[in-house]
Design a protein around this motif. Sequence first.
Motif, PDB file in Angstrom:
ATOM      1  N   VAL A 225       0.773  -1.346   0.003  1.00 25.35           N
ATOM      2  CA  VAL A 225      -0.127   0.057  -0.036  1.00 25.35           C
ATOM      3  C   VAL A 225       0.846   1.468  -0.048  1.00 25.35           C
ATOM      4  O   VAL A 225       0.649   2.064  -0.896  1.00 25.35           O
ATOM      5  N   VAL A 226       1.769   1.124   0.928  1.00 27.60           N
ATOM      6  CA  VAL A 226       2.666   2.269   0.988  1.00 27.60           C
ATOM      7  C   VAL A 226       3.625   2.639  -0.386  1.00 27.60           C
ATOM      8  O   VAL A 226       3.466   4.023  -0.803  1.00 27.60           O
ATOM      9  N   LEU A 227       3.995   1.750  -0.822  1.00 29.52           N
ATOM     10  CA  LEU A 227       5.057   1.819  -2.086  1.00 29.52           C
ATOM     11  C   LEU A 227       4.203   2.298  -3.213  1.00 29.52           C
ATOM     12  O   LEU A 227       4.457   3.154  -4.182  1.00 29.52           O
ATOM     13  N   PHE A 228       2.909   1.376  -3.520  1.00 26.19           N
ATOM     14  CA  PHE A 228       1.946   1.958  -4.635  1.00 26.19           C
ATOM     15  C   PHE A 228       1.392   3.358  -4.483  1.00 26.19           C
ATOM     16  O   PHE A 228       1.424   4.075  -5.435  1.00 26.19           O
ATOM     17  N   GLY A 229       1.241   3.611  -3.187  1.00 30.66           N
ATOM     18  CA  GLY A 229       0.529   5.044  -3.001  1.00 30.66           C
ATOM     19  C   GLY A 229       1.707   6.089  -3.525  1.00 30.66           C
ATOM     20  O   GLY A 229       1.428   7.281  -4.020  1.00 30.66           O
ATOM     21  N   PHE A 230       2.766   5.885  -3.109  1.00 35.25           N
ATOM     22  CA  PHE A 230       3.844   6.795  -3.511  1.00 35.25           C
ATOM     23  C   PHE A 230       4.202   6.645  -4.823  1.00 35.25           C
ATOM     24  O   PHE A 230       4.459   7.604  -5.418  1.00 35.25           O
ATOM     25  N   TYR A 231       4.108   5.558  -5.729  1.00 35.38           N
ATOM     26  CA  TYR A 231       4.022   5.466  -7.091  1.00 35.38           C
ATOM     27  C   TYR A 231       3.185   6.395  -7.762  1.00 35.38           C
ATOM     28  O   TYR A 231       3.467   7.065  -8.738  1.00 35.38           O
ATOM     29  N   GLN A 232       1.882   6.127  -7.312  1.00 38.79           N
ATOM     30  CA  GLN A 232       0.802   7.018  -7.941  1.00 38.79           C
ATOM     31  C   GLN A 232       1.230   8.368  -7.728  1.00 38.79           C
ATOM     32  O   GLN A 232       0.737   9.301  -8.646  1.00 38.79           O
ATOM     33  N   LEU A 233       1.637   8.698  -6.593  1.00 40.27           N
ATOM     34  CA  LEU A 233       1.880  10.397  -6.286  1.00 40.27           C
ATOM     35  C   LEU A 233       3.113  10.910  -7.291  1.00 40.27           C
ATOM     36  O   LEU A 233       2.919  11.716  -7.988  1.00 40.27           O
ATOM     37  N   ILE A 234       3.992  10.070  -7.452  1.00 41.20           N
ATOM     38  CA  ILE A 234       5.107  10.472  -8.258  1.00 41.20           C
ATOM     39  C   ILE A 234       5.108  10.335  -9.884  1.00 41.20           C
ATOM     40  O   ILE A 234       5.719  10.975 -10.450  1.00 41.20           O
ATOM     41  N   SER A 235       4.252   9.209 -10.311  1.00 40.64           N
ATOM     42  CA  SER A 235       4.261   9.023 -11.636  1.00 40.64           C
ATOM     43  C   SER A 235       3.018   9.502 -12.183  1.00 40.64           C
ATOM     44  O   SER A 235       2.868   9.636 -13.624  1.00 40.64           O
ATOM     45  N   ALA A 236       2.149  10.128 -11.758  1.00 43.77           N
ATOM     46  CA  ALA A 236       0.799  10.743 -12.214  1.00 43.77           C
ATOM     47  C   ALA A 236       1.333  11.851 -13.446  1.00 43.77           C
ATOM     48  O   ALA A 236       2.270  12.918 -13.084  1.00 43.77           O
ATOM     49  N   GLY A 237       0.812  11.625 -14.570  1.00 46.79           N
ATOM     50  CA  GLY A 237       1.015  12.434 -15.886  1.00 46.79           C
ATOM     51  C   GLY A 237       2.205  12.398 -16.449  1.00 46.79           C
ATOM     52  O   GLY A 237       2.499  13.132 -17.573  1.00 46.79           O
ATOM     53  N   ASP A 238       3.124  11.469 -16.017  1.00 44.91           N
ATOM     54  CA  ASP A 238       4.396  11.471 -16.960  1.00 44.91           C
ATOM     55  C   ASP A 238       4.492  10.467 -17.993  1.00 44.91           C
ATOM     56  O   ASP A 238       3.472   9.765 -17.986  1.00 44.91           O
ATOM     57  N   THR A 239       5.576  10.428 -18.744  1.00 41.86           N
ATOM     58  CA  THR A 239       5.451   9.540 -19.933  1.00 41.86           C
ATOM     59  C   THR A 239       6.959   8.710 -19.864  1.00 41.86           C
ATOM     60  O   THR A 239       7.071   8.152 -20.986  1.00 41.86           O
ATOM     61  N   PHE A 240       7.247   8.391 -18.567  1.00 45.30           N
ATOM     62  CA  PHE A 240       8.524   7.481 -18.334  1.00 45.30           C
ATOM     63  C   PHE A 240       7.980   5.940 -18.265  1.00 45.30           C
ATOM     64  O   PHE A 240       7.806   5.742 -17.131  1.00 45.30           O
ATOM     65  N   PHE A 241       7.355   5.528 -19.367  1.00 46.02           N
ATOM     66  CA  PHE A 241       6.713   4.212 -19.159  1.00 46.02           C
ATOM     67  C   PHE A 241       7.981   3.198 -18.717  1.00 46.02           C
ATOM     68  O   PHE A 241       7.357   2.064 -17.918  1.00 46.02           O
ATOM     69  N   LYS A 242       8.918   3.083 -18.994  1.00 47.18           N
ATOM     70  CA  LYS A 242       9.967   2.122 -18.645  1.00 47.18           C
ATOM     71  C   LYS A 242      10.460   2.317 -17.259  1.00 47.18           C
ATOM     72  O   LYS A 242      10.617   1.255 -16.611  1.00 47.18           O
ATOM     73  N   TRP A 243      10.390   3.597 -16.621  1.00 47.87           N
ATOM     74  CA  TRP A 243      10.779   3.714 -15.359  1.00 47.87           C
ATOM     75  C   TRP A 243       9.508   3.329 -14.545  1.00 47.87           C
ATOM     76  O   TRP A 243       9.462   2.758 -13.435  1.00 47.87           O
TER      77      TRP A 243
END
Length: 410
Positions: free
Chosen positions: A13-31
């Motif tokens: 939950v913690v890691l996915f929540g952080f992922y959602q926070l930092i990845s929103a709107g970007d196009t770094f699909f490999k990252w």
Amino acid sequence: MLMYLIKANVVLVVLFGFYQLISAGDTFFKWRRLSLLTIYVLSLLLPAIDLSVLVNETAPLGNILPRMAYNLPEVTVQPTHDTFDWQQLAIWLYTGVALALLLRVFWQVVVVCRLAQRSERATLHGTAVCLLTGDYSPFSFFRWIFVNPDDKTPSQVQQILAHEQTHVAQWHSADALLSQLFVAAFWFNPVAWLMRLQVRNNLEYLADRSVINGGTDKKAYQYHLLAVAYRTNVATITNNFNVLPLKKRIKMMNKQTSNPLARFKYLLFVPLVIALLAMNSTAMRANVQKKVVKANKTTKKSGANDKVYVVVEQMPSFPGGDSALLKYLFENIKYPMSALKAQKQGRVMVRFTVEKDGAITNVKVARSVTPSLDAEAVRAIKSMPKWSPGKQGGEFVRVKYNVPVTFRLK
């Protein structure tokens, strides 16, 4: 096992929540892909990492109890009609749903393999494919590509093959399969289902970008996606050409590429992982230190006079006397459901010491029957309130007892 599952779900939950926070709107699909796979791995590994082994756990050991002890009256425990093991029910529910989901994944693999065996093979634009005959959406699964070229133009076939070849070349099926297995193991956690959706969508973003970067007209490709949007998918474990939601895929294709420097935000995962590891290790270390302190206190209690008596001038007493003790044990010892189902019964002998302050310590099984019956008897003895301590020569002393607990089936 229960504690591991709780910790694993918290990390997820913690890691996915952080992922959602930092990845929103970007196009770094490999990252994004790397981050999602890392979250899966860390969710399994972090709860199992125990750095408390670096802490000195050595604690003084008490003297081994002599074999003889004062026997308390025997307690007989029989199963009651209302005995119900809710914990066992929860285990069966979790296991049943997990197995059902695993069987579903296995069956989908079987369906795809059988389809590959039955399908005619052909080479389209230099790519070996399995020809579909039904109204199925094109898809790939590991090294197999499935497509029905009959109702498609050559350019559309080329787009499909470019899309599916990306899935094949980058082993996207492994990600999809892993996300399915995680859902089976953590089906009760909504985050596991959300992660599966994120994994599938991100794989399509990667394949779509590969097609566009290969020179395919963006609008023509998007119209092609819309044309096959409502065709049947063979299985959810496959990489389907028209996987939904198309609106997000088209929006992502039209999105301006993110600033390359912004990708370094994913490195923020490192301090977060370190913090989670530190929290887990601190909790484990605190548990170890608690055991050490308890052991040291027990040793200090024994002090200069650590002798454990069998009979003393003034014997220890349970609050309310022997009748209250028998009542307490009778009400607090429950017949374990697992032993009841296995038709196990017998007489467990539990040994314990009443300390100088009346505390109950050194609770051990002197005569065993089965692990479940032993554990229940020990649990009840450990949960007893403090006794009035015994006295010898006017001083409080340690006194040992045996209590026989008989589990008898009706």
